[in-house]
Write an enzyme that holds these catalytic residues in place. Structure first.
Site, PDB file in Angstrom:
ATOM      1  N   HIS A  30      36.172  59.452  47.784  1.00  0.00           N
ATOM      2  CA  HIS A  30      36.144  60.862  48.166  1.00  0.00           C
ATOM      3  C   HIS A  30      35.185  61.599  47.237  1.00  0.00           C
ATOM      4  CE1 HIS A  30      37.372  64.393  50.229  1.00  0.00           C
ATOM      5  NE2 HIS A  30      37.871  64.970  49.146  1.00  0.00           N
ATOM      6  N   HIS A  42      34.956  70.390  47.945  1.00  0.00           N
ATOM      7  CA  HIS A  42      34.781  69.155  48.714  1.00  0.00           C
ATOM      8  C   HIS A  42      35.086  69.411  50.177  1.00  0.00           C
ATOM      9  CE1 HIS A  42      39.271  68.234  48.184  1.00  0.00           C
ATOM     10  NE2 HIS A  42      39.035  69.164  47.273  1.00  0.00           N
ATOM     11  N   CYS A 152      32.576  63.736  53.588  1.00  0.00           N
ATOM     12  CA  CYS A 152      32.555  64.367  52.266  1.00  0.00           C
ATOM     13  C   CYS A 152      31.314  63.984  51.466  1.00  0.00           C
ATOM     14  CB  CYS A 152      33.820  64.004  51.496  1.00  0.00           C
ATOM     15  SG  CYS A 152      34.066  62.224  51.231  1.00  0.00           S
TER      16      CYS A 152
END
Length: 258
Positions: A30, A42, A152
């Site tokens: 991530h 994010h 992301c």
């Protein structure tokens, strides 16, 4: 940082850094942009780190680490449907390890890091501009989340470089998405060579070569189908429908090609 790991300690963080943390037994990572004051911006799918809109989500969520159900006192709960969120560094890491994404790496170092989603050949813009993009998109959004075309990592790379893949029928900027596709693709493309050689080692070397070539060609720093897009222009394109990323459907992912 080195050849094998981009792991860093918190003390070396600075605003504008592209950071990431591995999840689900290193299946995926991530990504986000550190903006200072212990905050990371994010991109998620409706507040969830990973989402495909299909049954694949059940596998990713069920195999992931247990998350705390205690609300964080410093993080603002994500709004429904708004994918860009701000979290404290602890919530972003989710008990994972902190890594920093590398920019402007040499071709040799890029290829040496066989796992995608850790570095790029592209050059980063100034940290002030990176933070500006991240904060602007926090207020205005980054379009629909798509695990292969607009995830992301795509968000973080855009914040760092301002580069955007304009042809949405192709892969986005994400190196880990290219790795997911590139591995099976390398195996498929190298299969015809079994007619030339039956040596298993030769086939393995060929598959690795095809995989590395696909990663190199698909890197945002090498592609010709990218354009530097100001963040204000990006959000205008998204608002007017001039730039659109559609959420994937289960039928589209599982339907056989005609």
């Amino acid at each position: 940082m080195g050849l094998l790991s981009n792991r860093i300690d918190r003390g070396s963080l600075k605003p504008g850094d592209h950071v990431y943390s591995w999840r689900t037994a290193y299946i995926y990572s991530h990504h986000g942009i550190y903006i200072g004051d212990n905050k990371v911006v994010h991109f998620t799918r409706r507040g969830q780190e990973v989402g495909t809109g299909t049954v694949l989500d059940l596998l990713l969520v069920s195999s992931g680490p247990n998350r705390s159900h205690i609300p964080c006192a410093t993080c603002i709960p994500p709004e429904e449907g708004h994918g860009v969120v701000s979290s404290c560094l602890d919530c972003f890491l989710a008990r994972g390890i902190l890594y920093r994404f590398e920019y402007a790496v040499s071709p040799a170092l890029f290829l040496a890091k066989a796992r995608g989603g850790t570095c790029t050949l592209a050059v980063s813009d100034t940290n002030d501009l990176v933070v500006h993009r991240a904060k602007y998109l926090l207020e205005n959004g980054f379009g629909c989340y798509n695990v292969f075309k607009n995830n992301c990592e795509d968000f973080a790379i855009y914040c760092k470089t301002g580069l955007l893949v304009l042809d949405q029928s192709t892969m986005g900027q994400s190196g880990q998405a290219v790795s997911i596709i590139g591995g099976p693709l390398a195996a498929v493309l190298s299969t015809p060579l079994r007619l030339v050689t039956t040596n298993v080692y030769g086939m393995a070397v060929t598959a690795v070569g095809v995989y590395c070539a696909s990663r190199y060609a698909a890197d945002v720093g090498m592609r010709s189908d990218v354009l530097k897009v100001p963040v204000e222009d990006l959000t205008t394109r998204l608002a007017t429908g001039m730039l659109q990323v559609l959420e994937p459907s289960f039928q589209a992912l599982v339907a056989p090609a005609n």
